[in-house]
Design a protein around this motif. Structure first.
Motif, PDB file in Angstrom:
ATOM      1  N   ILE A  64      -9.162  -1.054   3.471  1.00  0.00           N
ATOM      2  CA  ILE A  64      -7.889  -1.687   3.142  1.00  0.00           C
ATOM      3  C   ILE A  64      -7.295  -2.279   4.415  1.00  0.00           C
ATOM      4  O   ILE A  64      -7.252  -1.621   5.454  1.00  0.00           O
ATOM      5  CB  ILE A  64      -6.918  -0.651   2.526  1.00  0.00           C
ATOM      6  CG1 ILE A  64      -7.414  -0.247   1.137  1.00  0.00           C
ATOM      7  CG2 ILE A  64      -5.502  -1.200   2.459  1.00  0.00           C
ATOM      8  CD1 ILE A  64      -6.552   0.785   0.452  1.00  0.00           C
ATOM      9  N   ARG A  94      -3.408   6.296  -3.273  1.00  0.00           N
ATOM     10  CA  ARG A  94      -4.196   5.428  -2.403  1.00  0.00           C
ATOM     11  C   ARG A  94      -5.642   5.917  -2.324  1.00  0.00           C
ATOM     12  O   ARG A  94      -6.579   5.132  -2.361  1.00  0.00           O
ATOM     13  CB  ARG A  94      -3.574   5.383  -1.004  1.00  0.00           C
ATOM     14  CG  ARG A  94      -4.401   4.579  -0.008  1.00  0.00           C
ATOM     15  CD  ARG A  94      -3.663   4.395   1.299  1.00  0.00           C
ATOM     16  NE  ARG A  94      -4.550   3.867   2.331  1.00  0.00           N
ATOM     17  CZ  ARG A  94      -4.158   3.047   3.289  1.00  0.00           C
ATOM     18  NH1 ARG A  94      -2.900   2.669   3.355  1.00  0.00           N
ATOM     19  NH2 ARG A  94      -5.001   2.622   4.194  1.00  0.00           N
ATOM     20  N   THR A 117      -8.805   3.800  -3.417  1.00  0.00           N
ATOM     21  CA  THR A 117      -9.858   3.531  -2.439  1.00  0.00           C
ATOM     22  C   THR A 117     -11.222   3.914  -3.004  1.00  0.00           C
ATOM     23  O   THR A 117     -12.180   3.161  -2.930  1.00  0.00           O
ATOM     24  CB  THR A 117      -9.594   4.317  -1.143  1.00  0.00           C
ATOM     25  OG1 THR A 117      -8.299   3.975  -0.678  1.00  0.00           O
ATOM     26  CG2 THR A 117     -10.599   3.966  -0.071  1.00  0.00           C
ATOM     27  N   MET A 129     -12.041   0.180  -4.047  1.00  0.00           N
ATOM     28  CA  MET A 129     -12.414  -0.407  -2.754  1.00  0.00           C
ATOM     29  C   MET A 129     -13.823  -0.012  -2.318  1.00  0.00           C
ATOM     30  O   MET A 129     -14.499  -0.767  -1.627  1.00  0.00           O
ATOM     31  CB  MET A 129     -11.417  -0.010  -1.660  1.00  0.00           C
ATOM     32  CG  MET A 129      -9.995  -0.503  -1.870  1.00  0.00           C
ATOM     33  SD  MET A 129      -9.863  -2.284  -2.089  1.00  0.00           S
ATOM     34  CE  MET A 129     -10.084  -2.856  -0.409  1.00  0.00           C
ATOM     35  N   ASN A 181       0.816  -1.201   0.000  1.00  0.00           N
ATOM     36  CA  ASN A 181       0.000   0.000   0.000  1.00  0.00           C
ATOM     37  C   ASN A 181       0.851   1.253   0.000  1.00  0.00           C
ATOM     38  O   ASN A 181       2.046   1.207   0.252  1.00  0.00           O
ATOM     39  CB  ASN A 181      -0.905   0.020   1.232  1.00  0.00           C
ATOM     40  CG  ASN A 181      -2.105  -0.886   1.064  1.00  0.00           C
ATOM     41  OD1 ASN A 181      -2.867  -0.732   0.116  1.00  0.00           O
ATOM     42  ND2 ASN A 181      -2.241  -1.847   1.962  1.00  0.00           N
TER      43      ASN A 181
END
Lengths: 272, 294
Positions: A165, A152, A156, A160, A144
Protein backbone atom coordinates in the motif's frame (compact mmCIF):
# COMPACT_ATOMS: atom_id res chain seq x y z
CA UNK A 1 19.95 13.37 54.79
CA UNK A 2 19.02 9.85 55.88
CA UNK A 3 15.57 11.04 56.89
CA UNK A 4 15.15 12.66 53.44
CA UNK A 5 15.96 9.41 51.74
CA UNK A 6 13.61 7.43 53.98
CA UNK A 7 10.72 9.78 53.29
CA UNK A 8 11.37 9.76 49.56
CA UNK A 9 11.35 5.97 49.60
CA UNK A 10 8.08 5.95 51.54
CA UNK A 11 6.39 8.34 49.11
CA UNK A 12 7.73 6.41 46.14
CA UNK A 13 6.32 3.23 47.65
CA UNK A 14 2.92 4.85 48.15
CA UNK A 15 2.78 6.06 44.58
CA UNK A 16 3.63 2.60 43.29
CA UNK A 17 0.81 1.07 45.36
CA UNK A 18 -1.62 3.72 44.13
CA UNK A 19 -0.74 3.27 40.48
CA UNK A 20 -0.85 -0.51 40.29
CA UNK A 21 -4.12 -1.56 38.69
CA UNK A 22 -6.61 -3.17 41.00
CA UNK A 23 -7.84 -6.66 40.13
CA UNK A 24 -11.03 -6.25 38.14
CA UNK A 25 -14.17 -7.39 39.85
CA UNK A 26 -16.12 -9.97 37.89
CA UNK A 27 -19.05 -7.63 37.44
CA UNK A 28 -16.98 -4.92 35.76
CA UNK A 29 -15.96 -5.81 32.20
CA UNK A 30 -13.73 -3.59 30.07
CA UNK A 31 -13.49 -4.14 26.33
CA UNK A 32 -11.47 -2.34 23.63
CA UNK A 33 -10.19 -2.89 20.12
CA UNK A 34 -11.59 -3.34 16.61
CA UNK A 35 -13.84 -0.51 15.46
CA UNK A 36 -15.34 -2.95 12.92
CA UNK A 37 -16.71 -5.15 15.71
CA UNK A 38 -17.59 -2.14 17.88
CA UNK A 39 -21.28 -1.76 16.83
CA UNK A 40 -22.08 -5.37 17.76
CA UNK A 41 -20.23 -5.28 21.08
CA UNK A 42 -21.85 -1.97 22.02
CA UNK A 43 -25.37 -3.23 21.29
CA UNK A 44 -24.69 -6.55 23.00
CA UNK A 45 -23.28 -4.76 26.07
CA UNK A 46 -26.38 -2.55 26.31
CA UNK A 47 -28.70 -5.56 26.05
CA UNK A 48 -26.65 -7.60 28.52
CA UNK A 49 -26.53 -4.82 31.10
CA UNK A 50 -30.29 -4.40 30.83
CA UNK A 51 -30.76 -8.09 31.65
CA UNK A 52 -28.08 -8.17 34.37
CA UNK A 53 -28.33 -5.00 36.44
CA UNK A 54 -25.23 -5.80 38.51
CA UNK A 55 -22.86 -5.99 35.52
CA UNK A 56 -21.11 -2.96 34.14
CA UNK A 57 -19.50 -3.22 30.69
CA UNK A 58 -17.39 -0.44 29.22
CA UNK A 59 -16.67 -0.70 25.50
CA UNK A 60 -14.24 1.38 23.46
CA UNK A 61 -12.49 1.24 20.07
CA UNK A 62 -8.84 1.93 19.29
CA UNK A 63 -8.30 -0.67 16.56
CA UNK A 64 -7.53 -4.39 16.55
CA UNK A 65 -3.87 -3.80 17.46
CA UNK A 66 -4.92 -1.87 20.54
CA UNK A 67 -7.31 -4.65 21.53
CA UNK A 68 -4.65 -7.34 21.28
CA UNK A 69 -1.91 -5.30 23.00
CA UNK A 70 -4.15 -4.15 25.83
CA UNK A 71 -5.58 -7.58 26.64
CA UNK A 72 -2.10 -9.11 26.44
CA UNK A 73 -0.98 -6.48 28.98
CA UNK A 74 -4.02 -7.38 31.13
CA UNK A 75 -5.18 -3.75 31.01
CA UNK A 76 -8.59 -4.86 29.75
CA UNK A 77 -10.69 -8.04 30.00
CA UNK A 78 -11.55 -8.55 26.34
CA UNK A 79 -9.59 -7.43 23.25
CA UNK A 80 -11.66 -7.20 20.06
CA UNK A 81 -9.86 -7.96 16.81
CA UNK A 82 -10.54 -8.64 13.14
CA UNK A 83 -7.36 -10.67 12.92
CA UNK A 84 -5.55 -13.47 14.72
CA UNK A 85 -2.90 -12.74 17.34
CA UNK A 86 -0.04 -15.10 16.41
CA UNK A 87 2.50 -13.18 18.47
CA UNK A 88 0.49 -13.71 21.68
CA UNK A 89 0.03 -17.45 22.26
CA UNK A 90 -1.30 -16.80 25.77
CA UNK A 91 -4.46 -15.18 24.41
CA UNK A 92 -7.58 -17.31 24.12
CA UNK A 93 -9.40 -16.81 20.82
CA UNK A 94 -13.20 -16.55 20.98
CA UNK A 95 -14.72 -16.19 17.51
CA UNK A 96 -18.04 -14.39 17.72
CA UNK A 97 -19.15 -13.58 14.17
CA UNK A 98 -18.11 -13.02 10.57
CA UNK A 99 -17.85 -9.57 9.04
CA UNK A 100 -17.54 -8.51 5.43
CA UNK A 101 -15.59 -5.44 4.38
CA UNK A 102 -16.69 -3.15 1.58
CA UNK A 103 -14.45 -1.15 -0.71
CA UNK A 104 -16.27 2.18 -0.54
CA UNK A 105 -16.03 5.31 -2.66
CA UNK A 106 -17.62 8.73 -2.79
CA UNK A 107 -20.90 8.36 -4.72
CA UNK A 108 -19.81 10.65 -7.59
CA UNK A 109 -16.85 8.58 -8.85
CA UNK A 110 -18.97 6.80 -11.48
CA UNK A 111 -17.42 3.39 -10.84
CA UNK A 112 -19.46 0.41 -9.59
CA UNK A 113 -17.02 -2.46 -9.92
CA UNK A 114 -13.27 -2.92 -9.97
CA UNK A 115 -11.01 -5.91 -10.44
CA UNK A 116 -8.47 -6.87 -7.78
CA UNK A 117 -5.74 -5.71 -10.14
CA UNK A 118 -7.34 -2.27 -10.49
CA UNK A 119 -7.71 -2.01 -6.68
CA UNK A 120 -4.04 -2.93 -6.27
CA UNK A 121 -3.09 -0.23 -8.79
CA UNK A 122 -5.20 2.40 -6.98
CA UNK A 123 -3.93 1.59 -3.47
CA UNK A 124 -0.31 1.39 -4.64
CA UNK A 125 -0.79 4.82 -6.30
CA UNK A 126 -0.10 3.54 -9.84
CA UNK A 127 -3.54 4.75 -10.90
CA UNK A 128 -4.41 8.23 -9.61
CA UNK A 129 -7.45 9.32 -11.61
CA UNK A 130 -10.89 7.68 -11.75
CA UNK A 131 -11.02 8.02 -15.54
CA UNK A 132 -8.21 5.46 -15.82
CA UNK A 133 -10.58 2.83 -14.43
CA UNK A 134 -13.67 3.93 -16.35
CA UNK A 135 -14.97 6.65 -14.03
CA UNK A 136 -15.25 10.43 -13.97
CA UNK A 137 -12.25 12.72 -14.55
CA UNK A 138 -11.55 13.09 -10.85
CA UNK A 139 -8.39 12.63 -8.78
CA UNK A 140 -8.43 9.57 -6.55
CA UNK A 141 -8.07 10.27 -2.82
CA UNK A 142 -6.93 7.06 -1.12
CA UNK A 143 -7.78 6.77 2.57
CA UNK A 144 -6.06 4.09 4.64
CA UNK A 145 -6.31 2.85 8.18
CA UNK A 146 -3.18 2.84 10.42
CA UNK A 147 -0.85 -0.14 10.56
CA UNK A 148 -2.54 -1.39 13.75
CA UNK A 149 -5.91 -1.72 12.02
CA UNK A 150 -7.37 -5.19 11.55
CA UNK A 151 -9.48 -3.89 8.69
CA UNK A 152 -6.29 -2.81 6.89
CA UNK A 153 -4.74 -6.22 7.59
CA UNK A 154 -7.75 -8.05 6.11
CA UNK A 155 -7.79 -5.74 3.07
CA UNK A 156 -4.06 -6.26 2.56
CA UNK A 157 -4.36 -10.05 2.75
CA UNK A 158 -7.44 -10.49 0.60
CA UNK A 159 -6.99 -7.76 -2.02
CA UNK A 160 -3.44 -6.37 -2.10
CA UNK A 161 -1.61 -9.68 -1.77
CA UNK A 162 2.09 -8.91 -2.08
CA UNK A 163 1.55 -5.40 -3.51
CA UNK A 164 2.48 -2.73 -0.94
CA UNK A 165 0.00 0.00 0.00
CA UNK A 166 1.41 3.41 -0.98
CA UNK A 167 2.22 5.89 1.80
CA UNK A 168 0.77 8.75 -0.25
CA UNK A 169 -2.78 8.13 0.97
CA UNK A 170 -4.45 9.78 3.94
CA UNK A 171 -4.72 7.83 7.19
CA UNK A 172 -7.82 7.88 9.38
CA UNK A 173 -8.10 6.24 12.80
CA UNK A 174 -11.46 4.51 12.91
CA UNK A 175 -14.17 2.94 10.76
CA UNK A 176 -16.55 5.78 11.60
CA UNK A 177 -14.04 8.47 10.57
CA UNK A 178 -13.31 6.67 7.30
CA UNK A 179 -17.02 6.56 6.46
CA UNK A 180 -17.55 10.27 7.13
CA UNK A 181 -14.39 11.40 5.30
CA UNK A 182 -15.19 9.25 2.23
CA UNK A 183 -18.72 10.65 2.21
CA UNK A 184 -17.60 14.29 2.11
CA UNK A 185 -14.48 13.98 -0.09
CA UNK A 186 -15.05 13.77 -3.87
CA UNK A 187 -12.91 11.05 -5.41
CA UNK A 188 -12.28 9.26 -2.10
CA UNK A 189 -11.83 5.49 -1.80
CA UNK A 190 -11.29 3.35 1.29
CA UNK A 191 -12.24 0.06 2.89
CA UNK A 192 -14.45 -0.46 5.93
CA UNK A 193 -16.50 -3.08 7.74
CA UNK A 194 -20.02 -3.52 6.39
CA UNK A 195 -21.29 -2.96 9.93
CA UNK A 196 -20.10 0.63 9.56
CA UNK A 197 -20.83 1.34 5.87
CA UNK A 198 -24.38 0.08 5.44
CA UNK A 199 -26.84 2.96 5.40
CA UNK A 200 -23.94 5.40 5.25
CA UNK A 201 -24.80 6.62 1.74
CA UNK A 202 -21.52 5.39 0.25
CA UNK A 203 -20.87 3.62 -3.04
CA UNK A 204 -19.94 -0.02 -2.28
CA UNK A 205 -17.82 -1.50 -5.05
CA UNK A 206 -18.11 -4.99 -6.43
CA UNK A 207 -14.78 -6.81 -6.51
CA UNK A 208 -14.24 -8.73 -9.77
CA UNK A 209 -17.97 -8.27 -10.41
CA UNK A 210 -19.09 -9.73 -7.06
CA UNK A 211 -21.07 -7.42 -4.76
CA UNK A 212 -20.45 -7.45 -0.96
CA UNK A 213 -23.78 -9.05 -0.05
CA UNK A 214 -24.31 -11.52 2.81
CA UNK A 215 -25.04 -14.32 0.32
CA UNK A 216 -21.83 -13.73 -1.60
CA UNK A 217 -19.82 -13.72 1.65
CA UNK A 218 -21.53 -16.87 2.99
CA UNK A 219 -20.78 -18.79 -0.21
CA UNK A 220 -17.23 -17.48 -0.35
CA UNK A 221 -17.64 -15.66 -3.69
CA UNK A 222 -16.82 -12.26 -2.18
CA UNK A 223 -13.29 -12.47 -0.78
CA UNK A 224 -12.98 -9.57 1.66
CA UNK A 225 -14.27 -10.91 4.97
CA UNK A 226 -12.91 -12.09 8.27
CA UNK A 227 -13.84 -13.74 11.55
CA UNK A 228 -14.30 -11.36 14.46
CA UNK A 229 -12.45 -12.34 17.62
CA UNK A 230 -12.89 -11.46 21.28
CA UNK A 231 -9.58 -12.35 22.90
CA UNK A 232 -9.23 -13.04 26.61
CA UNK A 233 -5.98 -13.44 28.51
CA UNK A 234 -6.26 -17.16 29.23
CA UNK A 235 -9.64 -18.95 29.11
CA UNK A 236 -12.59 -16.67 29.91
CA UNK A 237 -14.31 -17.23 33.22
CA UNK A 238 -17.42 -16.09 35.06
CA UNK A 239 -19.30 -13.09 33.78
CA UNK A 240 -16.77 -12.51 30.97
CA UNK A 241 -17.33 -15.94 29.45
CA UNK A 242 -21.11 -15.53 29.85
CA UNK A 243 -20.98 -12.21 28.00
CA UNK A 244 -18.94 -13.68 25.12
CA UNK A 245 -21.42 -16.57 24.85
CA UNK A 246 -24.22 -13.97 24.83
CA UNK A 247 -22.63 -12.18 21.85
CA UNK A 248 -22.09 -15.46 19.97
CA UNK A 249 -25.61 -16.75 20.52
CA UNK A 250 -27.57 -13.55 19.97
CA UNK A 251 -28.38 -14.13 16.28
CA UNK A 252 -30.86 -11.23 16.03
CA UNK A 253 -28.29 -8.72 17.22
CA UNK A 254 -25.53 -10.18 15.03
CA UNK A 255 -27.69 -9.93 11.89
CA UNK A 256 -29.15 -6.54 12.77
CA UNK A 257 -25.67 -4.98 13.00
CA UNK A 258 -24.61 -6.34 9.61
CA UNK A 259 -22.59 -9.33 10.84
CA UNK A 260 -22.96 -12.96 9.76
CA UNK A 261 -23.36 -15.94 12.11
CA UNK A 262 -20.38 -18.28 12.00
CA UNK A 263 -22.67 -21.31 11.63
CA UNK A 264 -24.25 -19.79 8.49
CA UNK A 265 -20.95 -19.78 6.61
CA UNK A 266 -20.73 -22.34 3.81
CA UNK A 267 -16.98 -21.90 3.45
CA UNK A 268 -14.51 -22.47 6.21
CA UNK A 269 -11.65 -20.18 5.45
CA UNK A 270 -8.54 -20.16 7.55
CA UNK A 271 -8.20 -17.08 9.69
CA UNK A 272 -6.81 -13.89 8.26
CA UNK B 1 6.20 30.84 77.42
CA UNK B 2 7.58 33.06 74.72
CA UNK B 3 10.55 30.79 74.28
CA UNK B 4 8.28 27.74 73.81
CA UNK B 5 6.22 29.57 71.22
CA UNK B 6 9.32 30.65 69.36
CA UNK B 7 10.64 27.14 69.33
CA UNK B 8 7.29 25.80 68.13
CA UNK B 9 7.08 28.21 65.21
CA UNK B 10 10.69 27.43 64.46
CA UNK B 11 9.81 23.76 64.17
CA UNK B 12 6.77 24.49 62.01
CA UNK B 13 8.96 26.46 59.70
CA UNK B 14 11.50 23.67 59.48
CA UNK B 15 8.77 21.17 58.60
CA UNK B 16 7.33 23.50 55.96
CA UNK B 17 10.71 24.09 54.37
CA UNK B 18 11.36 20.36 54.39
CA UNK B 19 8.02 19.79 52.65
CA UNK B 20 8.85 22.34 49.98
CA UNK B 21 12.22 20.73 49.42
CA UNK B 22 10.61 17.32 48.96
CA UNK B 23 8.16 18.80 46.44
CA UNK B 24 10.95 20.47 44.49
CA UNK B 25 13.03 17.31 44.69
CA UNK B 26 10.17 15.33 43.21
CA UNK B 27 9.95 17.64 40.22
CA UNK B 28 13.63 17.15 39.51
CA UNK B 29 13.36 13.40 40.11
CA UNK B 30 10.36 13.11 37.78
CA UNK B 31 12.13 15.10 35.08
CA UNK B 32 15.28 12.99 35.36
CA UNK B 33 13.26 9.77 35.34
CA UNK B 34 11.42 10.92 32.22
CA UNK B 35 14.59 11.92 30.48
CA UNK B 36 16.35 8.70 31.44
CA UNK B 37 13.47 6.49 30.39
CA UNK B 38 13.01 8.23 27.03
CA UNK B 39 16.75 8.17 26.38
CA UNK B 40 16.84 4.46 27.24
CA UNK B 41 13.85 3.48 25.10
CA UNK B 42 14.53 6.04 22.41
CA UNK B 43 18.01 4.82 21.59
CA UNK B 44 17.03 1.15 21.22
CA UNK B 45 16.45 1.78 17.51
CA UNK B 46 20.18 2.31 17.26
CA UNK B 47 21.73 -0.21 19.64
CA UNK B 48 19.12 -3.02 19.59
CA UNK B 49 17.90 -2.83 16.00
CA UNK B 50 21.28 -1.53 14.81
CA UNK B 51 19.70 1.11 12.63
CA UNK B 52 22.17 3.93 11.86
CA UNK B 53 21.31 7.31 13.41
CA UNK B 54 21.93 9.28 10.24
CA UNK B 55 19.46 7.09 8.35
CA UNK B 56 16.83 7.63 11.04
CA UNK B 57 17.33 11.38 10.71
CA UNK B 58 17.71 11.70 6.95
CA UNK B 59 16.15 8.69 5.22
CA UNK B 60 12.66 9.35 3.84
CA UNK B 61 12.03 5.60 3.61
CA UNK B 62 9.52 4.76 6.35
CA UNK B 63 8.88 1.06 5.70
CA UNK B 64 8.63 -0.69 9.06
CA UNK B 65 7.70 -4.03 7.49
CA UNK B 66 10.96 -4.14 5.56
CA UNK B 67 12.94 -2.87 8.56
CA UNK B 68 13.51 0.69 7.35
CA UNK B 69 12.35 3.28 9.87
CA UNK B 70 13.56 6.55 8.31
CA UNK B 71 11.91 9.47 10.08
CA UNK B 72 12.95 12.30 7.75
CA UNK B 73 9.39 12.67 6.46
CA UNK B 74 8.06 13.32 9.97
CA UNK B 75 10.91 15.60 10.98
CA UNK B 76 10.34 17.66 7.83
CA UNK B 77 6.59 17.61 8.50
CA UNK B 78 7.08 18.94 12.04
CA UNK B 79 9.39 21.69 10.79
CA UNK B 80 7.04 22.62 7.93
CA UNK B 81 3.83 22.92 9.99
CA UNK B 82 5.71 24.80 12.71
CA UNK B 83 7.11 27.21 10.14
CA UNK B 84 3.62 27.76 8.66
CA UNK B 85 2.20 28.35 12.13
CA UNK B 86 4.87 30.85 13.19
CA UNK B 87 4.82 32.70 9.85
CA UNK B 88 1.08 33.28 10.21
CA UNK B 89 0.68 33.39 13.98
CA UNK B 90 3.94 35.17 14.84
CA UNK B 91 3.46 38.59 13.18
CA UNK B 92 -0.26 38.52 13.93
CA UNK B 93 0.33 37.73 17.60
CA UNK B 94 3.01 40.42 17.99
CA UNK B 95 0.71 42.94 16.30
CA UNK B 96 -2.08 42.19 18.77
CA UNK B 97 0.50 42.36 21.58
CA UNK B 98 1.57 45.88 20.52
CA UNK B 99 -2.04 46.90 20.18
CA UNK B 100 -2.89 45.69 23.69
CA UNK B 101 0.15 47.27 25.32
CA UNK B 102 0.34 50.59 23.48
CA UNK B 103 -2.83 51.45 21.61
CA UNK B 104 -5.95 49.73 22.90
CA UNK B 105 -8.14 51.79 25.23
CA UNK B 106 -8.86 50.21 28.60
CA UNK B 107 -12.35 49.06 27.60
CA UNK B 108 -10.96 47.19 24.62
CA UNK B 109 -8.29 45.52 26.73
CA UNK B 110 -10.97 44.43 29.17
CA UNK B 111 -12.76 42.61 26.35
CA UNK B 112 -9.70 41.25 24.54
CA UNK B 113 -7.84 39.84 27.54
CA UNK B 114 -10.58 37.44 28.67
CA UNK B 115 -11.17 36.45 25.04
CA UNK B 116 -7.51 35.44 24.73
CA UNK B 117 -7.70 33.57 28.01
CA UNK B 118 -10.69 31.61 26.68
CA UNK B 119 -8.64 30.71 23.60
CA UNK B 120 -6.06 29.08 25.88
CA UNK B 121 -8.76 27.08 27.62
CA UNK B 122 -10.29 25.56 24.50
CA UNK B 123 -9.13 21.92 24.31
CA UNK B 124 -7.05 21.01 21.27
CA UNK B 125 -9.56 18.39 20.16
CA UNK B 126 -12.06 21.21 19.66
CA UNK B 127 -9.59 23.19 17.51
CA UNK B 128 -8.97 20.04 15.50
CA UNK B 129 -12.65 19.36 15.07
CA UNK B 130 -13.32 22.91 13.90
CA UNK B 131 -10.43 22.55 11.47
CA UNK B 132 -11.90 19.29 10.20
CA UNK B 133 -15.44 20.58 9.74
CA UNK B 134 -14.78 24.19 8.65
CA UNK B 135 -11.25 24.59 7.34
CA UNK B 136 -10.74 21.31 5.43
CA UNK B 137 -13.91 21.72 3.28
CA UNK B 138 -12.95 25.35 2.51
CA UNK B 139 -9.47 24.28 1.36
CA UNK B 140 -10.98 21.41 -0.63
CA UNK B 141 -13.39 23.63 -2.58
CA UNK B 142 -11.08 26.60 -3.13
CA UNK B 143 -7.75 24.96 -3.97
CA UNK B 144 -6.45 22.18 -6.19
CA UNK B 145 -6.22 19.88 -3.16
CA UNK B 146 -8.66 17.01 -3.75
CA UNK B 147 -9.11 16.19 -0.06
CA UNK B 148 -8.42 19.45 1.78
CA UNK B 149 -6.25 17.63 4.33
CA UNK B 150 -2.63 18.69 4.54
CA UNK B 151 0.08 21.12 5.51
CA UNK B 152 -1.97 24.31 5.05
CA UNK B 153 -4.89 23.09 7.17
CA UNK B 154 -2.52 21.99 9.94
CA UNK B 155 -0.50 25.23 9.75
CA UNK B 156 -3.56 27.44 10.04
CA UNK B 157 -5.04 25.48 12.96
CA UNK B 158 -1.65 25.65 14.73
CA UNK B 159 -1.30 29.37 14.01
CA UNK B 160 -4.58 30.00 15.83
CA UNK B 161 -3.54 27.74 18.70
CA UNK B 162 -0.23 29.54 19.33
CA UNK B 163 -1.80 33.02 19.17
CA UNK B 164 -2.56 33.32 22.91
CA UNK B 165 1.04 32.42 23.80
CA UNK B 166 2.54 34.91 21.35
CA UNK B 167 0.06 37.69 22.17
CA UNK B 168 0.41 37.45 25.95
CA UNK B 169 4.20 37.21 25.94
CA UNK B 170 4.73 40.00 23.42
CA UNK B 171 2.33 42.25 25.34
CA UNK B 172 4.40 41.55 28.47
CA UNK B 173 7.57 42.36 26.53
CA UNK B 174 6.22 45.79 25.62
CA UNK B 175 4.80 46.50 29.07
CA UNK B 176 8.11 45.68 30.76
CA UNK B 177 9.96 48.40 28.81
CA UNK B 178 10.86 51.45 30.93
CA UNK B 179 8.28 54.21 30.44
CA UNK B 180 11.05 56.74 29.83
CA UNK B 181 11.78 55.17 26.43
CA UNK B 182 8.34 55.95 25.10
CA UNK B 183 8.11 59.35 26.78
CA UNK B 184 11.53 60.37 25.46
CA UNK B 185 10.65 59.35 21.92
CA UNK B 186 7.33 61.19 21.99
CA UNK B 187 8.99 64.24 23.57
CA UNK B 188 11.47 64.33 20.67
CA UNK B 189 8.51 64.74 18.34
CA UNK B 190 8.21 61.17 17.04
CA UNK B 191 4.70 60.04 16.13
CA UNK B 192 3.14 57.07 17.90
CA UNK B 193 3.84 54.83 14.88
CA UNK B 194 7.48 55.93 14.75
CA UNK B 195 7.80 55.35 18.48
CA UNK B 196 6.46 51.81 18.17
CA UNK B 197 8.46 50.75 15.10
CA UNK B 198 11.75 52.53 15.78
CA UNK B 199 12.03 52.60 19.56
CA UNK B 200 9.74 50.07 21.24
CA UNK B 201 10.00 47.13 18.78
CA UNK B 202 13.83 47.07 18.75
CA UNK B 203 14.01 47.48 22.54
CA UNK B 204 11.53 44.65 23.09
CA UNK B 205 13.23 42.34 20.60
CA UNK B 206 14.57 39.82 23.10
CA UNK B 207 11.18 39.62 24.81
CA UNK B 208 9.54 39.13 21.43
CA UNK B 209 12.07 36.41 20.62
CA UNK B 210 10.97 34.60 23.77
CA UNK B 211 7.32 34.96 22.67
CA UNK B 212 8.11 33.45 19.27
CA UNK B 213 10.27 30.63 20.65
CA UNK B 214 7.59 29.58 23.15
CA UNK B 215 5.05 29.80 20.32
CA UNK B 216 7.25 27.45 18.31
CA UNK B 217 7.56 25.10 21.28
CA UNK B 218 3.79 25.03 21.61
CA UNK B 219 3.42 24.31 17.88
CA UNK B 220 5.96 21.50 17.82
CA UNK B 221 4.31 19.68 20.69
CA UNK B 222 0.74 19.95 19.49
CA UNK B 223 -0.65 16.59 18.46
CA UNK B 224 -4.35 15.89 18.40
CA UNK B 225 -5.57 19.01 16.61
CA UNK B 226 -3.18 18.63 13.70
CA UNK B 227 -3.55 14.86 13.52
CA UNK B 228 -7.17 15.48 12.59
CA UNK B 229 -6.35 17.75 9.63
CA UNK B 230 -2.83 16.97 8.36
CA UNK B 231 -3.80 13.79 6.48
CA UNK B 232 -1.22 11.50 8.16
CA UNK B 233 0.57 10.39 5.00
CA UNK B 234 4.14 9.23 5.48
CA UNK B 235 5.41 11.36 2.57
CA UNK B 236 7.01 14.78 2.10
CA UNK B 237 4.48 17.50 1.37
CA UNK B 238 5.22 18.56 -2.21
CA UNK B 239 3.12 21.69 -1.78
CA UNK B 240 1.17 23.70 0.77
CA UNK B 241 -1.96 21.63 0.26
CA UNK B 242 -0.42 18.16 0.18
CA UNK B 243 -1.07 15.72 3.02
CA UNK B 244 1.93 14.82 5.18
CA UNK B 245 2.64 13.83 8.80
CA UNK B 246 4.54 15.25 11.77
CA UNK B 247 6.52 13.53 14.55
CA UNK B 248 3.67 13.89 17.04
CA UNK B 249 0.93 12.77 14.66
CA UNK B 250 2.92 9.73 13.56
CA UNK B 251 3.45 8.71 17.19
CA UNK B 252 -0.24 8.94 18.01
CA UNK B 253 -1.33 7.24 14.77
CA UNK B 254 0.88 4.17 15.03
CA UNK B 255 1.25 3.89 18.81
CA UNK B 256 -1.77 1.57 19.27
CA UNK B 257 -0.23 -1.07 17.03
CA UNK B 258 3.28 -0.89 18.39
CA UNK B 259 3.84 -4.13 20.30
CA UNK B 260 6.36 -4.07 23.11
CA UNK B 261 9.90 -4.58 21.88
CA UNK B 262 9.04 -4.20 18.20
CA UNK B 263 11.02 -2.02 15.81
CA UNK B 264 7.96 0.23 15.42
CA UNK B 265 7.82 0.83 19.18
CA UNK B 266 11.53 1.64 19.32
CA UNK B 267 11.25 4.07 16.41
CA UNK B 268 8.25 5.86 17.93
CA UNK B 269 10.23 6.20 21.18
CA UNK B 270 13.15 7.62 19.21
CA UNK B 271 10.80 10.21 17.75
CA UNK B 272 9.49 11.06 21.23
CA UNK B 273 13.08 11.43 22.47
CA UNK B 274 13.83 13.68 19.52
CA UNK B 275 10.84 15.87 20.41
CA UNK B 276 12.13 16.15 23.97
CA UNK B 277 15.57 17.17 22.72
CA UNK B 278 14.02 19.84 20.48
CA UNK B 279 12.02 21.15 23.45
CA UNK B 280 15.21 21.33 25.53
CA UNK B 281 17.04 23.25 22.81
CA UNK B 282 14.16 25.73 22.62
CA UNK B 283 14.24 26.25 26.39
CA UNK B 284 17.97 26.92 26.22
CA UNK B 285 17.28 29.49 23.49
CA UNK B 286 14.67 31.17 25.73
CA UNK B 287 17.21 31.36 28.59
CA UNK B 288 19.71 32.84 26.20
CA UNK B 289 17.26 35.50 24.98
CA UNK B 290 16.25 36.39 28.54
CA UNK B 291 19.87 36.75 29.65
CA UNK B 292 20.51 39.09 26.75
CA UNK B 293 17.61 41.27 27.93
CA UNK B 294 18.87 41.59 31.51
Amino acid sequence: MKKNAALAALLLGLSVVASSTPVFADTNITIAGSTALLPLVKDAAAAYQQAHGDVKISVSGGGSGTGINQVAAKAIDIGDSDIQAPTHPELKDNRVAVIGFAIVTHPATGVKSLTKKQLQDIFSAKVTNWKEVGGADQKIVVINRPRSSGTRAVFTKTVMGSVAISESGLTEDATGTVVSVVKQTPGAISYAALSGTRGGGLNELSVDGVAPTDDNIITGKYPVWSYEHMFTNGPATGEISRFIAFVQSNSDLVRKDGFILIRDMKVNETDR
Amino acid sequence: MIAVQARRSHRAERIAVFGLRVAAGFVILAMLALLGYLAFEGTKTFYVDKFPLWQFLFSPDFAIDSGKPGAAVFIAGTLAVTLCAILIGGPFGIAVGVFLAEIAPLRMTQILKPAIEVMVGIPSVVYGWLGLTLLVPIIRTHTSSPSGFGLAAAGIVLAIMILPTVITLSEDAFRSLPGALKEGSLALGATRWQTITRVLLPSASSGLAVALILGIARAIGETLAIQMVIGNSAQFANGLFAPTAALTTEIVTDMPGATEGSLLEHVLFSMAFLLLLIAMVLIVLVRFALRKRS
